[in-house]
Enzyme design. Structure first.
Site, PDB file in Angstrom:
ATOM      1  N   THR A 132       0.817  -1.213   0.000  1.00 39.15           N
ATOM      2  CA  THR A 132       0.000   0.000   0.000  1.00 39.15           C
ATOM      3  C   THR A 132       0.853   1.267   0.000  1.00 39.15           C
ATOM      4  O   THR A 132       1.996   1.252   0.491  1.00 39.15           O
ATOM      5  CB  THR A 132      -0.907  -0.008   1.259  1.00 39.15           C
ATOM      6  OG1 THR A 132      -1.422   1.295   1.479  1.00 39.15           O
ATOM      7  CG2 THR A 132      -0.132  -0.400   2.508  1.00 39.15           C
ATOM      8  N   ASP A 133       0.269   2.354  -0.492  1.00 38.86           N
ATOM      9  CA  ASP A 133       0.967   3.649  -0.430  1.00 38.86           C
ATOM     10  C   ASP A 133       1.052   4.165   1.014  1.00 38.86           C
ATOM     11  O   ASP A 133       1.814   5.094   1.296  1.00 38.86           O
ATOM     12  CB  ASP A 133       0.286   4.693  -1.332  1.00 38.86           C
ATOM     13  CG  ASP A 133      -1.160   5.011  -0.954  1.00 38.86           C
ATOM     14  OD1 ASP A 133      -1.715   4.397  -0.016  1.00 38.86           O
ATOM     15  OD2 ASP A 133      -1.749   5.899  -1.610  1.00 38.86           O
ATOM     16  N   GLU A 134       0.261   3.571   1.922  1.00 39.52           N
ATOM     17  CA  GLU A 134       0.233   4.095   3.295  1.00 39.52           C
ATOM     18  C   GLU A 134       1.562   3.898   4.016  1.00 39.52           C
ATOM     19  O   GLU A 134       1.821   4.543   5.033  1.00 39.52           O
ATOM     20  CB  GLU A 134      -0.937   3.470   4.077  1.00 39.52           C
ATOM     21  CG  GLU A 134      -2.250   3.746   3.360  1.00 39.52           C
ATOM     22  CD  GLU A 134      -3.499   3.462   4.157  1.00 39.52           C
ATOM     23  OE1 GLU A 134      -3.452   3.492   5.395  1.00 39.52           O
ATOM     24  OE2 GLU A 134      -4.535   3.220   3.519  1.00 39.52           O
ATOM     25  N   TYR A 158      -1.702  -0.363  11.078  1.00 37.80           N
ATOM     26  CA  TYR A 158      -1.858  -1.046   9.777  1.00 37.80           C
ATOM     27  C   TYR A 158      -0.671  -0.764   8.866  1.00 37.80           C
ATOM     28  O   TYR A 158      -0.012  -1.691   8.369  1.00 37.80           O
ATOM     29  CB  TYR A 158      -3.172  -0.608   9.103  1.00 37.80           C
ATOM     30  CG  TYR A 158      -3.206  -0.931   7.621  1.00 37.80           C
ATOM     31  CD1 TYR A 158      -3.213  -2.249   7.166  1.00 37.80           C
ATOM     32  CD2 TYR A 158      -3.221   0.099   6.658  1.00 37.80           C
ATOM     33  CE1 TYR A 158      -3.228  -2.543   5.805  1.00 37.80           C
ATOM     34  CE2 TYR A 158      -3.235  -0.189   5.297  1.00 37.80           C
ATOM     35  CZ  TYR A 158      -3.232  -1.512   4.880  1.00 37.80           C
ATOM     36  OH  TYR A 158      -3.236  -1.801   3.535  1.00 37.80           O
ATOM     37  N   LYS A 162       2.314  -3.240   7.412  1.00 34.96           N
ATOM     38  CA  LYS A 162       2.552  -3.462   5.976  1.00 34.96           C
ATOM     39  C   LYS A 162       3.990  -3.078   5.618  1.00 34.96           C
ATOM     40  O   LYS A 162       4.646  -3.765   4.833  1.00 34.96           O
ATOM     41  CB  LYS A 162       1.561  -2.644   5.135  1.00 34.96           C
ATOM     42  CG  LYS A 162       0.126  -3.143   5.154  1.00 34.96           C
ATOM     43  CD  LYS A 162      -0.055  -4.542   4.584  1.00 34.96           C
ATOM     44  CE  LYS A 162       0.147  -4.610   3.090  1.00 34.96           C
ATOM     45  NZ  LYS A 162      -0.171  -5.958   2.554  1.00 34.96           N
TER      46      LYS A 162
HETATM   47  P1  NAD Z   1      -9.469  -7.293   2.574  1.00 32.40           P
HETATM   48  O1  NAD Z   1      -9.421  -7.028   4.041  1.00 32.40           O
HETATM   49  O2  NAD Z   1     -10.738  -7.057   1.827  1.00 32.40           O
HETATM   50  O3  NAD Z   1      -9.049  -8.809   2.279  1.00 32.40           O
HETATM   51  C1  NAD Z   1      -8.009  -9.437   2.967  1.00 32.40           C
HETATM   52  C2  NAD Z   1      -8.175 -10.936   2.765  1.00 32.40           C
HETATM   53  O4  NAD Z   1      -7.102 -11.607   3.445  1.00 32.40           O
HETATM   54  C3  NAD Z   1      -9.468 -11.493   3.363  1.00 32.40           C
HETATM   55  O5  NAD Z   1     -10.066 -12.381   2.445  1.00 32.40           O
HETATM   56  C4  NAD Z   1      -9.003 -12.232   4.621  1.00 32.40           C
HETATM   57  O6  NAD Z   1      -9.840 -13.322   4.964  1.00 32.40           O
HETATM   58  C5  NAD Z   1      -7.635 -12.682   4.190  1.00 32.40           C
HETATM   59  N1  NAD Z   1      -6.735 -12.932   5.337  1.00 32.40           N
HETATM   60  C6  NAD Z   1      -6.567 -12.158   6.440  1.00 32.40           C
HETATM   61  N2  NAD Z   1      -5.660 -12.722   7.263  1.00 32.40           N
HETATM   62  C7  NAD Z   1      -5.228 -13.863   6.657  1.00 32.40           C
HETATM   63  C8  NAD Z   1      -4.300 -14.868   7.002  1.00 32.40           C
HETATM   64  N3  NAD Z   1      -3.626 -14.817   8.149  1.00 32.40           N
HETATM   65  N4  NAD Z   1      -4.104 -15.907   6.151  1.00 32.40           N
HETATM   66  C9  NAD Z   1      -4.811 -15.984   4.990  1.00 32.40           C
HETATM   67  N5  NAD Z   1      -5.721 -15.060   4.615  1.00 32.40           N
HETATM   68  C10 NAD Z   1      -5.920 -14.008   5.435  1.00 32.40           C
HETATM   69  O7  NAD Z   1      -8.281  -6.437   1.972  1.00 32.40           O
HETATM   70  P2  NAD Z   1      -8.101  -5.821   0.517  1.00 32.40           P
HETATM   71  O8  NAD Z   1      -8.605  -4.435   0.528  1.00 32.40           O
HETATM   72  O9  NAD Z   1      -8.599  -6.784  -0.482  1.00 32.40           O
HETATM   73  O10 NAD Z   1      -6.512  -5.730   0.454  1.00 32.40           O
HETATM   74  C11 NAD Z   1      -5.729  -6.817  -0.072  1.00 32.40           C
HETATM   75  C12 NAD Z   1      -4.270  -6.438  -0.006  1.00 32.40           C
HETATM   76  O11 NAD Z   1      -4.043  -5.237  -0.740  1.00 32.40           O
HETATM   77  C13 NAD Z   1      -3.784  -6.146   1.411  1.00 32.40           C
HETATM   78  O12 NAD Z   1      -2.483  -6.668   1.539  1.00 32.40           O
HETATM   79  C14 NAD Z   1      -3.762  -4.626   1.501  1.00 32.40           C
HETATM   80  O13 NAD Z   1      -2.766  -4.190   2.397  1.00 32.40           O
HETATM   81  C15 NAD Z   1      -3.413  -4.269   0.079  1.00 32.40           C
HETATM   82  N6  NAD Z   1      -3.897  -2.957  -0.387  1.00 32.40           N
HETATM   83  C16 NAD Z   1      -5.207  -2.593  -0.211  1.00 32.40           C
HETATM   84  C17 NAD Z   1      -5.653  -1.360  -0.702  1.00 32.40           C
HETATM   85  C18 NAD Z   1      -7.102  -0.945  -0.567  1.00 32.40           C
HETATM   86  O14 NAD Z   1      -7.445   0.203  -0.906  1.00 32.40           O
HETATM   87  N7  NAD Z   1      -8.000  -1.812  -0.128  1.00 32.40           N
HETATM   88  C19 NAD Z   1      -4.763  -0.509  -1.359  1.00 32.40           C
HETATM   89  C20 NAD Z   1      -3.429  -0.921  -1.519  1.00 32.40           C
HETATM   90  C21 NAD Z   1      -3.022  -2.154  -1.041  1.00 32.40           C
HETATM   91  P1  TYD Z   2     -10.725   4.066   4.425  1.00 39.03           P
HETATM   92  O1  TYD Z   2     -11.698   3.642   3.369  1.00 39.03           O
HETATM   93  O2  TYD Z   2     -10.815   3.467   5.783  1.00 39.03           O
HETATM   94  O3  TYD Z   2      -9.264   3.885   3.791  1.00 39.03           O
HETATM   95  P2  TYD Z   2      -7.812   4.370   4.381  1.00 39.03           P
HETATM   96  O4  TYD Z   2      -7.952   4.806   5.789  1.00 39.03           O
HETATM   97  O5  TYD Z   2      -6.994   3.126   4.260  1.00 39.03           O
HETATM   98  O6  TYD Z   2      -7.371   5.473   3.461  1.00 39.03           O
HETATM   99  O7  TYD Z   2     -10.855   5.642   4.580  1.00 39.03           O
HETATM  100  C1  TYD Z   2     -10.686   6.504   3.476  1.00 39.03           C
HETATM  101  C2  TYD Z   2     -10.755   7.915   4.007  1.00 39.03           C
HETATM  102  O8  TYD Z   2     -12.079   8.176   4.449  1.00 39.03           O
HETATM  103  C3  TYD Z   2      -9.842   8.152   5.207  1.00 39.03           C
HETATM  104  O9  TYD Z   2      -9.323   9.472   5.127  1.00 39.03           O
HETATM  105  C4  TYD Z   2     -10.789   8.033   6.389  1.00 39.03           C
HETATM  106  C5  TYD Z   2     -12.117   8.536   5.852  1.00 39.03           C
HETATM  107  N1  TYD Z   2     -13.329   7.927   6.430  1.00 39.03           N
HETATM  108  C6  TYD Z   2     -14.368   8.746   6.867  1.00 39.03           C
HETATM  109  O10 TYD Z   2     -14.295   9.988   6.783  1.00 39.03           O
HETATM  110  N2  TYD Z   2     -15.478   8.140   7.391  1.00 39.03           N
HETATM  111  C7  TYD Z   2     -15.597   6.785   7.514  1.00 39.03           C
HETATM  112  O11 TYD Z   2     -16.631   6.285   8.051  1.00 39.03           O
HETATM  113  C8  TYD Z   2     -14.534   5.964   7.037  1.00 39.03           C
HETATM  114  C9  TYD Z   2     -14.616   4.461   7.141  1.00 39.03           C
HETATM  115  C10 TYD Z   2     -13.407   6.565   6.496  1.00 39.03           C
END
Ligand code: NAD
Ligand code: TYD
Length: 360
Positions: A132-134, A158, A162
């Site tokens: 992630t970019d975070e 988080y 990561k």
């Molecule tokens: P998500 O929470 O929707 O899915 C995570 C999945 O991992 C779930 O299916 C969960 O059951 C599984 N999981 C959790 N712990 C586990 C373990 N110990 N063993 C096996 N499986 C396990 O998350 P997402 O949004 O789909 O993100 C997927 C990946 O992409 C993550 O690594 C996250 O850091 C990264 N990512 C997410 C975003 C975003 O905007 N959502 C952006 C950049 C990177």
């Molecule tokens: P989120 O979807 O949790 O992603 P991330 O924190 O990983 O960027 O949140 C996106 C943005 O929206 C973040 O700045 C937090 C804000 N946010 C709200 O303002 N209200 C909410 O209920 C949630 C879940 C997030």
């Protein structure tokens, strides 16, 4: 065949579905099925011999070793993680366990398998880590976007977990020669997004007549990418990325949270107007800010574009419309994810007004 960890979650499921829509190369999905892992995301693959879902933990080294030995994948793509910042603030333990210790155990199982491969398979093998970019921390208003050489300055449990996993992946390449690739992507949105995250939460709460919670002043900035564009970037990096390299993934779509809220409200006003004729923006509610809330993320994805020729297919306008339409078209999926542990989580995060804040 490929092994996809976390493939029942939001991005992983989109990746598996897109992969099998474009190729007949089989997929093994390993997923612990936490609250975020939803087998319904992969329901359309039921009975498809190209796909197998295995419930298990990336931290279970024996299970992973056995899966690798049995199926002999040519690549492992690691999506498995605890992924929600607010949950990491309430309870960082699971994030340390899965994102750090789990990644360590996964790397060790993969290293054992990869070491024993014949020379050709060994050279072709890839471990792609999805991050992630975070991990880069927070930008000020006029700072340039994050590049692959930006400082790693994570601010939440988080993002720290990561960042730690990214460091382990890097070290397994430099020390053991494991053929790794890492992608650091900006905020995703799209189908199958669990409604604890901002965009799906806004859609489901709007439709349920519930408040739309905006943290602090709503002027925090995120850089949004449609999930299928993230999946195409991962496929491209897997295919042609240079070993040991990091690739930032993003679509140059910086938006303030409040702008996102207004966009979703306006789309719903158009596509599913409220029965009383009032605009959905009337449901906006300002709530206490997230502790340590990062102010701005922005991704510079020029390396991926210039080296590997990747570009996103969607603009924010086309992607967000598709996303809202998907939620309108899939009320059963929404209803099912709103049961069980999701509700417990909601009351912890939003306190006594929990069920006013989300669709219960
Ligand atoms: P998500 O929470 O929707 O899915 C995570 C999945 O991992 C779930 O299916 C969960 O059951 C599984 N999981 C959790 N712990 C586990 C373990 N110990 N063993 C096996 N499986 C396990 O998350 P997402 O949004 O789909 O993100 C997927 C990946 O992409 C993550 O690594 C996250 O850091 C990264 N990512 C997410 C975003 C975003 O905007 N959502 C952006 C950049 C990177
Ligand atoms: P989120 O979807 O949790 O992603 P991330 O924190 O990983 O960027 O949140 C996106 C943005 O929206 C973040 O700045 C937090 C804000 N946010 C709200 O303002 N209200 C909410 O209920 C949630 C879940 C997030």
């Amino acid at each position: 065949m490929i092994l996809v960890t976390g493939g029942a979650g939001f991005i992983g499921a989109n990746f598996v579905l897109d992969w099998l829509a474009q190729s007949d190369e089989p997929v093994i999905t390993l997923d612990k099925l936490t609250y975020a892992g939803n087998p319904e995301n992969l329901q359309s693959l039921q009975g498809d011999a190209r796909h197998t879902l295995v419930q298990g933990d990336i931290g279970d080294r024996d299970l992973v070793a056995q899966l690798l030995a049995t199926h002999q994948p040519r690549a492992v793509i690691n999506f498995a993680a605890e992924s929600h910042v607010d949950r990491s603030i309430h309870g960082p333990g699971d994030f340390i366990q899965t994102n750090i210790v789990g990644t360590f155990n996964l790397l060790e199982a993969v290293r054992g398998y990869w070491s024993g491969l014949a020379a050709t398979e060994k050279a072709a093998f890839r471990f792609l880590h999805v991050s992630t970019d975070e991990v880069y921390g927070s930008l000020k208003k006029d700072d340039p976007a994050f590049t692959e050489s930006s400082h790693i300055e994570p601010n939440s449990p988080y993002s720290a977990s990561k960042a730690a996993s990214d460091h382990l992946v890097r070290a397994w390449h430099h020390t053991y020669g494991l053929p790794v690739l890492t992608t650091n992507c900006s905020n995703n949105y799209g189908p199958y997004h669990f409604p604890e995250k901002l965009i799906p939460l806004l859609i489901v709460n709007s439709l349920a007549g519930k408040p739309l919670p905006v943290y602090g002043d709503g002027q925090q900035i995120r850089d949004w990418l449609y999930v299928k564009d993230h999946c195409s970037a991962i496929r491209r990096v897997l295919e042609a990325g240079r070993l040991g390299e990091i690739y930032n993934v993003g679509g140059w779509n910086e938006k303030a949270n409040l702008d996102i809220v207004h966009t979703v409200c306006a789309l719903l006003d158009e596509l599913r107007p409220r029965a009383d004729g009032q605009p959905y923006k009337n449901q906006i509610t300002y709530v206490t800010d997230r502790p340590g809330h990062d102010r701005r993320y922005a991704i510079d994805a020029r390396k991926l574009e210039s080296e590997l020729g990747w570009k996103p297919a969607e603009t924010f306008e086309t992607g967000i419309r598709k996303t809202v339409l998907w939620y309108l078209d899939n009320p059963a999926w929404v209803a099912h994810v709103q049961s069980g542990s999701y509700r417990d989580w909601v009351s912890k995060q939003y306190g006594s007004v929990a069920h006013d804040k989300v669709a219960a």
